[in-house]
Structures are given as structure tokens and as C-alpha cells.
Design a protein around this motif. Sequence first.
Motif, PDB file in Angstrom:
ATOM      1  N   ILE A 145       0.828  -1.202   0.000  1.00 48.98           N
ATOM      2  CA  ILE A 145       0.000   0.000   0.000  1.00 48.98           C
ATOM      3  C   ILE A 145       0.864   1.254   0.000  1.00 48.98           C
ATOM      4  O   ILE A 145       0.566   2.232  -0.702  1.00 48.98           O
ATOM      5  N   VAL A 146       1.947   1.231   0.771  1.00 44.85           N
ATOM      6  CA  VAL A 146       2.858   2.385   0.804  1.00 44.85           C
ATOM      7  C   VAL A 146       3.451   2.632  -0.575  1.00 44.85           C
ATOM      8  O   VAL A 146       3.531   3.785  -1.040  1.00 44.85           O
ATOM      9  N   ASP A 147       3.882   1.553  -1.246  1.00 41.91           N
ATOM     10  CA  ASP A 147       4.417   1.708  -2.599  1.00 41.91           C
ATOM     11  C   ASP A 147       3.363   2.301  -3.533  1.00 41.91           C
ATOM     12  O   ASP A 147       3.667   3.162  -4.360  1.00 41.91           O
ATOM     13  N   TYR A 148       2.157   1.822  -3.380  1.00 45.42           N
ATOM     14  CA  TYR A 148       1.089   2.345  -4.237  1.00 45.42           C
ATOM     15  C   TYR A 148       0.857   3.831  -3.983  1.00 45.42           C
ATOM     16  O   TYR A 148       0.719   4.620  -4.936  1.00 45.42           O
ATOM     17  N   ILE A 149       0.806   4.214  -2.722  1.00 49.25           N
ATOM     18  CA  ILE A 149       0.575   5.622  -2.391  1.00 49.25           C
ATOM     19  C   ILE A 149       1.709   6.500  -2.920  1.00 49.25           C
ATOM     20  O   ILE A 149       1.475   7.565  -3.510  1.00 49.25           O
ATOM     21  N   GLU A 150       2.947   6.047  -2.712  1.00 52.55           N
ATOM     22  CA  GLU A 150       4.083   6.817  -3.216  1.00 52.55           C
ATOM     23  C   GLU A 150       4.037   6.914  -4.737  1.00 52.55           C
ATOM     24  O   GLU A 150       4.378   7.949  -5.321  1.00 52.55           O
ATOM     25  N   LEU A 151       3.589   5.858  -5.360  1.00 48.22           N
ATOM     26  CA  LEU A 151       3.484   5.864  -6.821  1.00 48.22           C
ATOM     27  C   LEU A 151       2.426   6.864  -7.284  1.00 48.22           C
ATOM     28  O   LEU A 151       2.634   7.603  -8.256  1.00 48.22           O
ATOM     29  N   MET A 152       1.315   6.903  -6.579  1.00 49.69           N
ATOM     30  CA  MET A 152       0.257   7.821  -6.963  1.00 49.69           C
ATOM     31  C   MET A 152       0.612   9.263  -6.657  1.00 49.69           C
ATOM     32  O   MET A 152       0.200  10.190  -7.378  1.00 49.69           O
ATOM     33  N   LYS A 153       1.386   9.487  -5.619  1.00 51.57           N
ATOM     34  CA  LYS A 153       1.761  10.858  -5.242  1.00 51.57           C
ATOM     35  C   LYS A 153       2.661  11.519  -6.272  1.00 51.57           C
ATOM     36  O   LYS A 153       2.755  12.748  -6.333  1.00 51.57           O
ATOM     37  N   LEU A 154       3.318  10.705  -7.097  1.00 52.76           N
ATOM     38  CA  LEU A 154       4.220  11.275  -8.089  1.00 52.76           C
ATOM     39  C   LEU A 154       3.489  12.141  -9.113  1.00 52.76           C
ATOM     40  O   LEU A 154       4.081  13.054  -9.697  1.00 52.76           O
ATOM     41  N   ARG A 155       2.215  11.841  -9.329  1.00 50.54           N
ATOM     42  CA  ARG A 155       1.495  12.601 -10.344  1.00 50.54           C
ATOM     43  C   ARG A 155       0.617  13.700  -9.743  1.00 50.54           C
ATOM     44  O   ARG A 155      -0.097  14.394 -10.467  1.00 50.54           O
ATOM     45  N   LEU A 156       0.641  13.850  -8.412  1.00 49.25           N
ATOM     46  CA  LEU A 156      -0.201  14.837  -7.762  1.00 49.25           C
ATOM     47  C   LEU A 156       0.514  16.182  -7.650  1.00 49.25           C
ATOM     48  O   LEU A 156       1.741  16.252  -7.563  1.00 49.25           O
ATOM     49  N   ASN A 157      -0.281  17.233  -7.624  1.00 47.46           N
ATOM     50  CA  ASN A 157       0.293  18.569  -7.417  1.00 47.46           C
ATOM     51  C   ASN A 157       0.132  18.963  -5.950  1.00 47.46           C
ATOM     52  O   ASN A 157      -0.330  18.192  -5.118  1.00 47.46           O
ATOM     53  N   ASP A 158       0.489  20.190  -5.643  1.00 40.96           N
ATOM     54  CA  ASP A 158       0.499  20.642  -4.255  1.00 40.96           C
ATOM     55  C   ASP A 158      -0.893  20.851  -3.679  1.00 40.96           C
ATOM     56  O   ASP A 158      -1.038  21.052  -2.467  1.00 40.96           O
ATOM     57  N   THR A 159      -1.913  20.807  -4.497  1.00 39.75           N
ATOM     58  CA  THR A 159      -3.271  21.027  -3.992  1.00 39.75           C
ATOM     59  C   THR A 159      -3.841  19.802  -3.284  1.00 39.75           C
ATOM     60  O   THR A 159      -4.865  19.902  -2.608  1.00 39.75           O
ATOM     61  N   THR A 160      -3.194  18.644  -3.435  1.00 37.02           N
ATOM     62  CA  THR A 160      -3.685  17.413  -2.812  1.00 37.02           C
ATOM     63  C   THR A 160      -2.787  17.015  -1.648  1.00 37.02           C
ATOM     64  O   THR A 160      -1.569  16.904  -1.807  1.00 37.02           O
ATOM     65  N   GLN A 161      -3.394  16.839  -0.495  1.00 38.41           N
ATOM     66  CA  GLN A 161      -2.670  16.416   0.702  1.00 38.41           C
ATOM     67  C   GLN A 161      -2.994  14.950   0.989  1.00 38.41           C
ATOM     68  O   GLN A 161      -4.155  14.587   1.157  1.00 38.41           O
ATOM     69  N   VAL A 162      -1.951  14.125   1.044  1.00 35.41           N
ATOM     70  CA  VAL A 162      -2.119  12.686   1.266  1.00 35.41           C
ATOM     71  C   VAL A 162      -1.457  12.303   2.578  1.00 35.41           C
ATOM     72  O   VAL A 162      -0.284  12.626   2.803  1.00 35.41           O
ATOM     73  N   THR A 163      -2.195  11.640   3.450  1.00 33.15           N
ATOM     74  CA  THR A 163      -1.637  11.151   4.716  1.00 33.15           C
ATOM     75  C   THR A 163      -1.929   9.660   4.860  1.00 33.15           C
ATOM     76  O   THR A 163      -2.986   9.173   4.428  1.00 33.15           O
ATOM     77  N   PHE A 164      -0.994   8.977   5.451  1.00 33.74           N
ATOM     78  CA  PHE A 164      -1.159   7.542   5.684  1.00 33.74           C
ATOM     79  C   PHE A 164      -0.648   7.200   7.075  1.00 33.74           C
ATOM     80  O   PHE A 164       0.457   7.578   7.455  1.00 33.74           O
ATOM     81  N   GLU A 165      -1.454   6.461   7.827  1.00 30.14           N
ATOM     82  CA  GLU A 165      -1.089   5.967   9.148  1.00 30.14           C
ATOM     83  C   GLU A 165      -1.225   4.452   9.144  1.00 30.14           C
ATOM     84  O   GLU A 165      -2.311   3.915   8.901  1.00 30.14           O
ATOM     85  N   GLY A 166      -0.097   3.776   9.370  1.00 30.27           N
ATOM     86  CA  GLY A 166      -0.116   2.315   9.374  1.00 30.27           C
ATOM     87  C   GLY A 166      -0.201   1.756  10.773  1.00 30.27           C
ATOM     88  O   GLY A 166       0.080   2.450  11.755  1.00 30.27           O
ATOM     89  N   PRO A 167      -0.571   0.490  10.898  1.00 27.63           N
ATOM     90  CA  PRO A 167      -0.722  -0.127  12.224  1.00 27.63           C
ATOM     91  C   PRO A 167       0.633  -0.486  12.824  1.00 27.63           C
ATOM     92  O   PRO A 167       1.616  -0.724  12.110  1.00 27.63           O
ATOM     93  N   LEU A 168       0.682  -0.530  14.137  1.00 30.50           N
ATOM     94  CA  LEU A 168       1.863  -1.020  14.833  1.00 30.50           C
ATOM     95  C   LEU A 168       1.798  -2.540  14.842  1.00 30.50           C
ATOM     96  O   LEU A 168       0.917  -3.137  15.470  1.00 30.50           O
ATOM     97  N   ILE A 169       2.697  -3.189  14.112  1.00 30.01           N
ATOM     98  CA  ILE A 169       2.637  -4.638  13.915  1.00 30.01           C
ATOM     99  C   ILE A 169       3.624  -5.312  14.848  1.00 30.01           C
ATOM    100  O   ILE A 169       4.843  -5.228  14.672  1.00 30.01           O
TER     101      ILE A 169
END
Length: 365
Positions: free
Chosen positions: A229-253
Motif C-alpha cells: 500500500i505504501v508503494d502504491y501511495i508513493e506511486l500515486m503521489k508522483l502525479r499529484l500537485n500541491d493542492t492534494t494532501q495525502v496522509t497515511f497511518e499504518g498499524p503497529l505490527i
Amino acid sequence: MNAVKSRSYITVLLHILLWMLFASILLFYMPLTWNIEVPYQLWIKQSCELVFLIIIFYLNSHILVPKLLLKNKSLGYLLAIVGFAIVGTFMVRYLDDVLNLPLLIVEAFQKIGVNKLPKHNDKLDIFMIMLILLITGISTSVTLIQKWQADKQLREALEKDKIGSELSFLKAQINPHFFFNTLNNIYALTHVDVEKSRNALHKLSRMMRYLLYDTQAGSTPLSKEVSFIVDYIELMKLRLNDTTQVTFEGPLINNDIQIAPMLFLPYIENAFKHGVSSTSPSVISIDLSMADNVLGMNVRNTVFNENAAIADNYRGIGLSNTKRRLDLLYPGKHTFSAGKTEDTNEFIVHLTLILDDTELHSGRR
């Protein structure tokens, strides 16, 4: 396999106990209750009757019930039972005549002072007929129960195969859907930044490796799914501009639990697909949490007017298939909700999975 062997051993033991019971009645209980010196010819007769009952039991179980009763040939089945009774009666009369048992029994009773014996029906042996009916009843009941159990196991196996085939089909639909969108994103990125497109291809190849080799068993460690999922998010963020804010919180495993692969991605993909605007500010928030045996996911994304109808319908291929997978993989062990809020103008997806001990400790479904 051990369970099957155990059931086989129990079945054999029950059959042995059944015939020990009938043998004790025919060979010991009845003759000894007469309080006479039993002639050995009586033991021979009772042994022949026991063998005859055994033949009836298994003939009825393996031939008559499957070939007649279970195929709705009730008349033929009843005629066969009547035939058993007739053969049993003739057999008893024949053994009495050959072994000269009536005279021997009279002489044995005369030795103890009993000269008058109750009359015996030479034409019809009621006791033998009752034994035949009892044996056929037990045999039929056991056979029908075994047939019911076998049919139940077959239905469960077919249902399991059906679920496995359906899950494979749904997963095959989800993965191409994801790669179709991702490749379009990378294609667009090649016109802007070649180096970033190379990094994106590297991430995509790592994700493909995960899908090809780590998800074939039907379950995957949560840590690998989170990395995916992290790879996917980083991949998608490459095409986003500064108007989109993306946050991700993962579980403590702490303990790497096992979950079904590719369960969360369609909802995250949907957030990027419908929650991004080239001109207006937007927020995509993804949160995975783990508490005791409950794994939770919350995905929030801004809803724009042009995507409102799509968000209301919420019927994308990946999304509907993933909900179907939830019903198959976690029946009664998941909660799901998705909808648009009016006050914050957000689309929120909430999913919880209740994991059992097998998933928490052994790591296999």
C-alpha cells in the motif's frame, strides 16, 4: 486425513460391538436361560442364524439401499425384505430337520422333569422374522446416515471449490483494473519527469513481484500488504500537485498476522481516482489500525461536484468485487460502510475485520 482415519476406526469398532451383542444374545443368553444341558446342535443352528443376519446386514447396506431404496424403488426393496424373511424361515426349518433339534430339545427338558413344552409353529418362526426386520432397520438407518454425511461433505467440498474459484476470478478482475490505472499514470509521468517515471516503474515491478509470488496462497502477512500500500501511495503521489494532501497511518505490527491480499487497495485506489482535483484543494486520508484481534481501515477523500454521482453510486469493478470477497472470506466477521458526508463533503470508507486465532498466530487461513 487423521479425522477420516478416526471415523473409520470408530465405524469398525461400532460394527464389532453390534455383532458381539447379537452373538451374545443368540449363542449364550437364550440357550443358557433354558437351564438345560444345551445340545451342541443348537450352537450350530444359532451360529448359522448369526452368519445369515450378518449377510443380510451388509447385503442391505451395500446393495439394496443404494440400488433400490435410494433410487425410489420402494416396492422392490420391500419385496427383498420379505424375501429375506421367507429365506430365514426356511433356513430355520431346514436346520431343525437336519440337526434333529426338536427331538434333542425335548429330551433335554425331559432330563430336568419337564415333559410338556409349549407348541412351536413349524411354518413360521416369529423370532427369526423379528431379528431380520431389526437387522435390516439398523442397516438401513446406518447406511442413510452415512449417505447423508457423505453428501454433506461433498456439498462442503463443492462450496469450498466454488468459493476458491470465485475468489480467483474476483482477484483476477481486481489486479488488471489496478494495473490499468497505474500504467496510465506512469505513461503520463514520462512526459514530465523521466527519472521519476523510472522510479515509478521500479516500484511497480516490486508490487508486481508481490502479487505474483506472495499472494498465491490466499493469505499474506499484514506487513507485506502495508508495504504494498505504501508503494502504491508513493506511486500515486508522483502525479499529484500541491493542492492534494495525502496522509497515511499504518498499524503497529507486533505479530505479523495473515490477511487476504489486495483487500484494501480498491478503496484506496478509489480515493485517488475520485478525490483529486487539478485546481481545488483536496485531502486523502488513509488509516490502518490494529486493536486486539480487530483490524480497521478508514479512507477519507474530498468529493468534488463532478465526482459526486460516481461517489454516490460506488459501483466500480474493483470495489464491488472486493465487497464480494469480504462476504466470502470473512462471513459474519467484518463490517463495512461507505458514504458521502454532507457537512464535510467527504467520502468515507470504514472497514473492520475480526481475525481469529489461526490468522493471529499460525498465519494461515
